[in-house]
Design a protein around this motif. Sequence first.
Motif, mmCIF file in Angstrom:
data_model
loop_
_atom_site.group_PDB
_atom_site.id
_atom_site.type_symbol
_atom_site.label_atom_id
_atom_site.label_comp_id
_atom_site.label_asym_id
_atom_site.label_seq_id
_atom_site.Cartn_x
_atom_site.Cartn_y
_atom_site.Cartn_z
ATOM 1 N N LEU A 1 0.849 -1.181 0.000
ATOM 2 C CA LEU A 1 0.000 0.000 0.000
ATOM 3 C C LEU A 1 0.888 1.236 0.000
ATOM 4 O O LEU A 1 1.652 1.461 0.948
ATOM 5 N N ALA A 2 0.812 2.026 -1.060
ATOM 6 C CA ALA A 2 1.608 3.246 -1.148
ATOM 7 C C ALA A 2 1.226 4.207 -0.030
ATOM 8 O O ALA A 2 0.145 4.118 0.576
ATOM 9 N N ARG A 3 2.113 5.148 0.237
ATOM 10 C CA ARG A 3 1.909 6.053 1.373
ATOM 11 C C ARG A 3 0.548 6.736 1.335
ATOM 12 O O ARG A 3 -0.129 6.848 2.366
ATOM 13 N N ASP A 4 0.100 7.220 0.176
ATOM 14 C CA ASP A 4 -1.182 7.917 0.107
ATOM 15 C C ASP A 4 -2.341 6.993 0.473
ATOM 16 O O ASP A 4 -3.328 7.429 1.092
ATOM 17 N N VAL A 5 -2.236 5.714 0.097
ATOM 18 C CA VAL A 5 -3.292 4.763 0.439
ATOM 19 C C VAL A 5 -3.328 4.541 1.946
ATOM 20 O O VAL A 5 -4.390 4.532 2.572
ATOM 21 N N VAL A 6 -2.144 4.353 2.540
ATOM 22 C CA VAL A 6 -2.078 4.131 3.985
ATOM 23 C C VAL A 6 -2.624 5.343 4.738
ATOM 24 O O VAL A 6 -3.368 5.203 5.725
ATOM 25 N N ALA A 7 -2.280 6.541 4.277
ATOM 26 C CA ALA A 7 -2.774 7.750 4.930
ATOM 27 C C ALA A 7 -4.300 7.815 4.884
ATOM 28 O O ALA A 7 -4.955 8.194 5.866
ATOM 29 N N ARG A 8 -4.881 7.431 3.774
ATOM 30 C CA ARG A 8 -6.346 7.454 3.674
ATOM 31 C C ARG A 8 -6.969 6.413 4.599
ATOM 32 O O ARG A 8 -7.974 6.682 5.270
ATOM 33 N N LEU A 9 -6.395 5.225 4.634
ATOM 34 C CA LEU A 9 -6.962 4.169 5.462
ATOM 35 C C LEU A 9 -6.880 4.500 6.950
ATOM 36 O O LEU A 9 -7.765 4.127 7.720
ATOM 37 N N THR A 10 -5.815 5.183 7.355
ATOM 38 C CA THR A 10 -5.691 5.535 8.778
ATOM 39 C C THR A 10 -6.558 6.733 9.152
ATOM 40 O O THR A 10 -6.995 6.848 10.300
ATOM 41 N N SER A 11 -6.813 7.616 8.209
ATOM 42 C CA SER A 11 -7.623 8.803 8.519
ATOM 43 C C SER A 11 -9.117 8.558 8.345
ATOM 44 O O SER A 11 -9.940 9.293 8.899
ATOM 45 N N SER B 1 6.804 6.840 10.896
ATOM 46 C CA SER B 1 5.381 7.149 10.851
ATOM 47 C C SER B 1 4.650 6.220 9.887
ATOM 48 O O SER B 1 3.579 5.678 10.213
ATOM 49 N N HIS B 2 5.212 6.010 8.714
ATOM 50 C CA HIS B 2 4.575 5.156 7.716
ATOM 51 C C HIS B 2 4.478 3.715 8.210
ATOM 52 O O HIS B 2 3.439 3.055 8.040
ATOM 53 N N THR B 3 5.522 3.215 8.826
ATOM 54 C CA THR B 3 5.530 1.820 9.265
ATOM 55 C C THR B 3 4.508 1.588 10.361
ATOM 56 O O THR B 3 3.785 0.573 10.358
ATOM 57 N N LEU B 4 4.397 2.516 11.307
ATOM 58 C CA LEU B 4 3.388 2.371 12.349
ATOM 59 C C LEU B 4 1.978 2.495 11.774
ATOM 60 O O LEU B 4 1.055 1.779 12.201
ATOM 61 N N ASP B 5 1.799 3.366 10.794
ATOM 62 C CA ASP B 5 0.498 3.455 10.141
ATOM 63 C C ASP B 5 0.155 2.141 9.425
ATOM 64 O O ASP B 5 -0.993 1.686 9.450
ATOM 65 N N CYS B 6 1.148 1.543 8.779
ATOM 66 C CA CYS B 6 0.925 0.241 8.128
ATOM 67 C C CYS B 6 0.503 -0.800 9.157
ATOM 68 O O CYS B 6 -0.394 -1.621 8.901
ATOM 69 N N ALA B 7 1.145 -0.779 10.320
ATOM 70 C CA ALA B 7 0.785 -1.737 11.367
ATOM 71 C C ALA B 7 -0.653 -1.515 11.836
ATOM 72 O O ALA B 7 -1.388 -2.477 12.098
#
Length: 410
Positions: free
Chosen positions: A54-64, A115-121
């Motif tokens: 999941l690219a960074r923008d996808v992860v950001a959307r899923l977490t927000s 930040s990205h890795t914790l968001d992925c988790a």
Amino acid sequence: MRFRHPDGTAVHLGYCSNVHQAEDLDGVLAQLADHAEPVRERLGVDRLGIGLWLARDVVARLTSEPGESRRLKDELEARGLETVTLNAFPYAGFHREVVKKDVYLPDWADEARLSHTLDCARVLAALLPDDAERGSVSTLPLAWRTPWPPDRADTARRALDRLAAGLATIESDTGRRVRVGFEPEPGCVVETTAQAVRELRGLDPERLGVCLDACHLAVQFEEPGAALRRLAEAGLPVVKLQASCAVEAADPADPTARAALRRLAEPRFLHQTRTAARWKDREQRTAARWTDPDKRTPAEQGDPEVRGVDDLPDALDGGLPTDTGPWRVHFHAPLHADPEPPLRTTADQLGEVLAGLLGGPAADCDHIEVETYTWSVLPEPPTDLPGGIAAELAWARDRLTGLGLKDDQR
């Protein structure tokens, strides 16, 4: 797909979606319909594992937007798919026209990587099947080897402590455990299991460990049994195995082999190339010119001695000798198929890795991800990608059942 080890451990097998191009959520959802579900149908199984990239923008959307994670999980379940692992090594742009060394950015001295890795988790905790024991996230081995001054190394080490603490918080909040594996790769700060021990020893083994990529292990000419023992003795768990094969030219001076290698020297990805030799005497060893600037010691490299260049064109243009031993190339070749003769793959070594992790009385790894992201840059890209991925997974399935694991389909 799920398998049951004789010790009772559930072992998950899937393929990595970084083979597909998508940098937004709609694209990820389309992958499931266009590729992953057809792969499952080709295999004739009710449930297929897919390790999502999941690219960074996808992860950001899923977490927000938590509802979007639910939407993604529902889509996985509707198509007979499940996710227990994420590949968080590439941050974004993995299918740009040229990727090369950009794949190592941001590195672990950059706050964005933590930040990205914790968001992925967090995302993975929401996607895990209810009956999965834990999840895994793979990441880069700290950084590309240069520049890596002491201050950046210190910053990265502090980030790893914060990573472990953040994973503990996620487990407390969600009740789901996610472990992160650092993936040794040629040319990086950590490219061998010896370097993994040196750089990662002492981390929280309940949350942090190694993602072992069998292609990378082969490129570095590491013997699987010794590598696995080294990690075990250091208390570094293999939280995930990427089932992959390197390309080998047994005689890199052979014009036919060189022509076949030329056809693999494509512009998108970095194809680190290594050779190994058993030197005849001390003078020959001393005279050998190391092309990598980090001057790794023989103790780290083991026997035989390993020399390398950062990309296949560099090797073909004279950067590596052709008379000291075979060349191995960081080009993830399909597991089930031979490359253009006289080239071959390191599938036999992958088999040894699988046997070392899962052929004994205890399962030493429970997440296996087939990661052949290079289908689109093969000299002859496939016209039936789902069929090719299904054939790779069938190859891996046969190796696992051959080791005594039982198919554990729902």
